[in-house]
Design a protein around this motif. Structure first.
Motif, short mmCIF file in Angstrom:
data_model
loop_
_atom_site.label_atom_id
_atom_site.label_comp_id
_atom_site.label_asym_id
_atom_site.label_seq_id
_atom_site.Cartn_x
_atom_site.Cartn_y
_atom_site.Cartn_z
N TYR A 1 -35.89 -48.35 10.04
CA TYR A 1 -36.00 -48.83 11.38
C TYR A 1 -37.12 -50.10 11.59
O TYR A 1 -36.92 -51.08 11.97
CB TYR A 1 -36.60 -47.71 12.21
N SER B 1 -31.51 -52.04 16.12
CA SER B 1 -32.01 -51.24 15.07
C SER B 1 -30.77 -50.77 14.36
O SER B 1 -30.86 -50.55 13.16
CB SER B 1 -32.72 -50.39 15.48
N ASP C 1 -26.99 -45.37 15.68
CA ASP C 1 -28.31 -45.83 15.84
C ASP C 1 -29.43 -45.28 14.57
O ASP C 1 -28.50 -44.38 13.88
CB ASP C 1 -28.90 -45.21 17.01
N ASP C 2 -30.28 -45.92 14.31
CA ASP C 2 -31.27 -45.19 13.33
C ASP C 2 -31.91 -44.26 13.31
O ASP C 2 -32.04 -43.49 12.50
CB ASP C 2 -32.26 -46.59 13.25
MG MG Z 1 -33.44 -48.69 18.53
#
Ligand code: MG
Ligand code: 5GP
Ligand code: SF4
Length: 465
Positions: free
Chosen positions: A242, A284, A346-347
């Protein structure tokens, strides 16, 4: 978390530091500062806010000299104050000193209590100030030896720069939690948290500082040494997941490539058969989503648009309209999503509140099904090494199963990458050179979890750098 930058031997030192900090802005948006040395005096400028808002030509003109260090500070709740802005500057018996620190010391409170009992007076809440007191009290003959003695007493994460009137000293902690790289531009040495800062000023990337390495740069050149006993590497795996900027080379590998590989691994481990398209939660999740699309053969599309005008520090006007939060930052593209079975990558999931709002937003925009895929394993433990994660109770995965989290975020399915999958994406399947404590609970500096079988407790109340 923070970003640091330093340069020696360049008449444009403070201007280049300004650019370097701008490139590192993603590592901290709370405050920024630059300290420059003209060989006699150190001059400092620190303010709350963003690099581009704080510095301008007249401010930089007041920071003359051939050497400078700078810092961008991460926003941590409750301690958002100018007194914690870095680089910290002091005058002590050895002269003037400025310090810029990225990381967090886990025994800072213990050391601070001892120092205060001995009469030390602290100006900030920052753990970094402990290091300054230890240096000032050291009876070692040279500045470098004082630094080594001081850092031998601290535990935890530090990539740290010290600037005196005559030299710059850079040190990376023996576990190597935080990154720090060395570069060169027009015969001047440059140090930066990430290579993206070297690229911006057109500096050549020479190498990463080794874990436990100290580099001293003065008029005689650069002197590298390994003053601490070697220990297990604990490079922060979450930097790859991230924190770092995708164009950086971090711990020797491209962040973009490792994120894309996380996405490919995720597609293998957590497929979504029958899905129509893969979208990312920007920014991200973008690289991992592209990797997921490539490996799964499901087309990639842009289903969420990120506003570039809402910073992480955006202050929501009042409680009654707080629920607009995520919508200010992200908007859904109906034309892409309507009637589709969507994989959204998503991360990480921290509290789950953002993810829940995103899933609802996608469904409101017409998505038939939402399959959430996460390019890191469940975040179950707090970080004590400089990433501002919430307490264990607030981390949804610390007390809920994947099925329960899926239900909470209202996703049709939810899948996380495995520890092995993440390890192999960063080139270390066994994870013997990385810290993974926020996922595994295995803290390299002793068990730091309050409530667990704790041998020593950290002090999460101290400001992190
Ligand atoms: Mg994010
Ligand atoms: P959640 O669903 O847990 O509320 O939020 C997850 C989102 O938070 C993810 O998109 C992830 O990129 C982001 N995130 C993960 N770690 C951090 C962090 O340390 N700071 C901030 N500001 N965001 C983070
Ligand atoms: Fe990085 Fe997580 Fe280790 Fe903190 S606990 S240093 S975020 S891997």
């Amino acid at each position: 978390m923070c970003g640091i930058f330093g340069i020696v031997g360049n008449p444009e030192a403070s201007n280049l530091t300004y650019l370097g900090l701008h490139a590192l802005q993603h590592r901290g948006q709370e405050s920024a500062g630059i300290v420059a040395s003209d060989g006699q005096d150190l001059r400092a400028h620190r303010e709350m806010g963003l690099v581009a808002d704080i510095f301008n030509a007249p401010v930089l003109e007041k920071l003359p000299g051939n050497a400078a260090i700078g810092h961008v500070r991460y926003s941590t709740a409750g301690v958002s104050q100018l007194k914690n802005a870095q680089p910290l500057t002091v005058e002590y018996v050895g002269g003037q000193l400025a310090v810029a620190h990225n990381g967090n010391l886990v025994n800072a409170q213990e050391l601070r209590t001892q120092l205060e009992a001995d009469g030390a007076i602290f100006q900030s809440d920052s753990d970094t100030e402990v290091v300054i007191h230890l240096i000032a009290r050291s009876k070692q003959p040279s500045f470098e030896q004082k630094v080594v003695e001081a850092l031998s007493k601290v535990k935890g994460a530090y990539s740290i720069l010290f600037l005196t009137d005559k030299k710059l000293v850079a040190v990376r902690d023996p576990n190597g939690f935080r990154p720090l790289v060395l570069g060169m531009v027009k015969n001047s040495w440059v140090l930066a948290s990430e290579t993206t800062a070297l690229d911006l000023i057109e500096a050549e990337y020479l190498r990463e500082l080794e874990a436990g390495e100290m580099v001293v740069i003065d008029e005689t050149g650069l002197h590298a040494s390994q003053p601490f006993p070697p220990t297990r590497l604990g490079r922060c795996i979450f930097e790859h997941v991230y924190f770092a900027k995708p164009d950086s080379v971090l711990f020797g590998t491209s962040v973009y490539e490792t994120r894309k590989e996380m996405g490919r691994q995720l597609a293998k481990e957590q497929p979504a058969p029958g899905a129509d398209l893969v979208i990312a939660v920007p920014d991200s999740g973008v690289a991992a989503a592209i990797g997921y699309a490539q490996a799964s053969g499901i087309p990639y599309d842009v289903g969420l648009i990120r506003s570039h005008y809402v910073g992480r520090t955006f202050i929501e006007p009042q409680q009654s309209i707080r629920h607009f939060g995520v919508k200010l930052k992200l908007s859904a593209v109906r034309q892409v999503l309507k009637g589709k079975r969507v994989v959204v990558v998503d991360d990480s999931i921290v509290r789950g509140t953002t993810s829940r709002k995103i899933v609802k937003m996608l469904k409101a925009a017409g998505a038939l099904e939402v399959h959430l895929r996460i390019s890191s394993p469940p975040t179950q433990w707090p970080c004590y090494y400089g990433i501002d994660t919430p307490s264990r109770q607030e981390l949804i995965a610390s007390s809920h199963s994947v099925e329960e989290i899926a239900r909470y975020v209202t996703a049709d399915t939810l899948g996380y990458i495995s520890m092995e999958g993440l390890g192999s994406a960063v080139g270390d399947k066994e994870r013997t050179t990385f810290c993974t404590a926020c996922f595994s609970g295995k803290y390299l500096t002793g068990n730091l979890n309050p409530g667990a079988t704790s041998v020593s407790e950290s002090n999460p109340k101290l400001a992190t750098a």
